[in-house]
Design a protein around this motif. Sequence first.
Motif, mmCIF file in Angstrom:
data_model
loop_
_atom_site.group_PDB
_atom_site.id
_atom_site.type_symbol
_atom_site.label_atom_id
_atom_site.label_comp_id
_atom_site.label_asym_id
_atom_site.label_seq_id
_atom_site.Cartn_x
_atom_site.Cartn_y
_atom_site.Cartn_z
ATOM 1 N N ARG A 81 24.763 58.977 31.102
ATOM 2 C CA ARG A 81 24.878 60.248 31.815
ATOM 3 C C ARG A 81 25.129 61.370 30.816
ATOM 4 N NH1 ARG A 81 29.360 59.642 36.287
ATOM 5 N NH2 ARG A 81 30.463 58.871 34.488
ATOM 6 N N SER A 82 24.575 62.493 31.115
ATOM 7 C CA SER A 82 24.821 63.658 30.269
ATOM 8 C C SER A 82 26.205 64.217 30.604
ATOM 9 C CB SER A 82 23.758 64.723 30.508
ATOM 10 O OG SER A 82 23.865 65.217 31.837
ATOM 11 N N GLN A 85 26.078 65.912 33.951
ATOM 12 C CA GLN A 85 26.106 64.989 35.087
ATOM 13 C C GLN A 85 27.499 64.388 35.251
ATOM 14 O OE1 GLN A 85 23.560 64.537 37.251
ATOM 15 N NE2 GLN A 85 25.040 63.402 38.459
ATOM 16 N N PHE A 86 28.166 64.082 34.152
ATOM 17 C CA PHE A 86 29.529 63.553 34.211
ATOM 18 C C PHE A 86 30.451 64.559 34.901
ATOM 19 C CE2 PHE A 86 33.730 62.881 32.194
ATOM 20 C CZ PHE A 86 33.944 61.566 32.571
ATOM 21 N N ASP A 89 29.759 64.749 38.622
ATOM 22 C CA ASP A 89 30.258 63.567 39.332
ATOM 23 C C ASP A 89 31.770 63.574 39.496
ATOM 24 O OD1 ASP A 89 27.709 62.623 39.609
ATOM 25 O OD2 ASP A 89 27.830 61.205 37.942
#
Length: 147
Positions: A81-82, A85-86, A89
Amino acid sequence: MSRVRTPAHACAMALLATLACGRPVHAQTPGPPSAHDARPQDDHAQDDAQTLETLHVTAQRPPTAQEQFRGHLQRNWRPPRSAEQFGLDGGVPAWLGQQLIRGATATARSLPGWKREVQPAIARAPPLDDEQMDRSQDLSSPGAQPR
């Protein structure tokens, strides 16, 4: 990439040609001409016959072990995950929460009295005693009468 020609593929292609044309078409396989091909035909049958191009049937070569391994890696590999994205999330707080839940679950499973979700089968005594088993055997034999 080399292709392998087999008689089975030639027969399959002849079947497809038969279905497409509505008339039987003989598969041409490599080798010496047979007696079936050399027989004389009447003139009327030759007028109705259609000449089709020779079909060259080829099959794909099976993949090598290295190609199979590469394909397996490509199917099962996911990029990490980039950072964006982290963060979307839930970021670090969500990750810490997941780690706490995993640790609590592992600790609870190690406590005495914890039962696994899937229980192993436990053997039990047979429902019949020896006398009942003997009577059952007697009744199951051919021509037996109940006592």
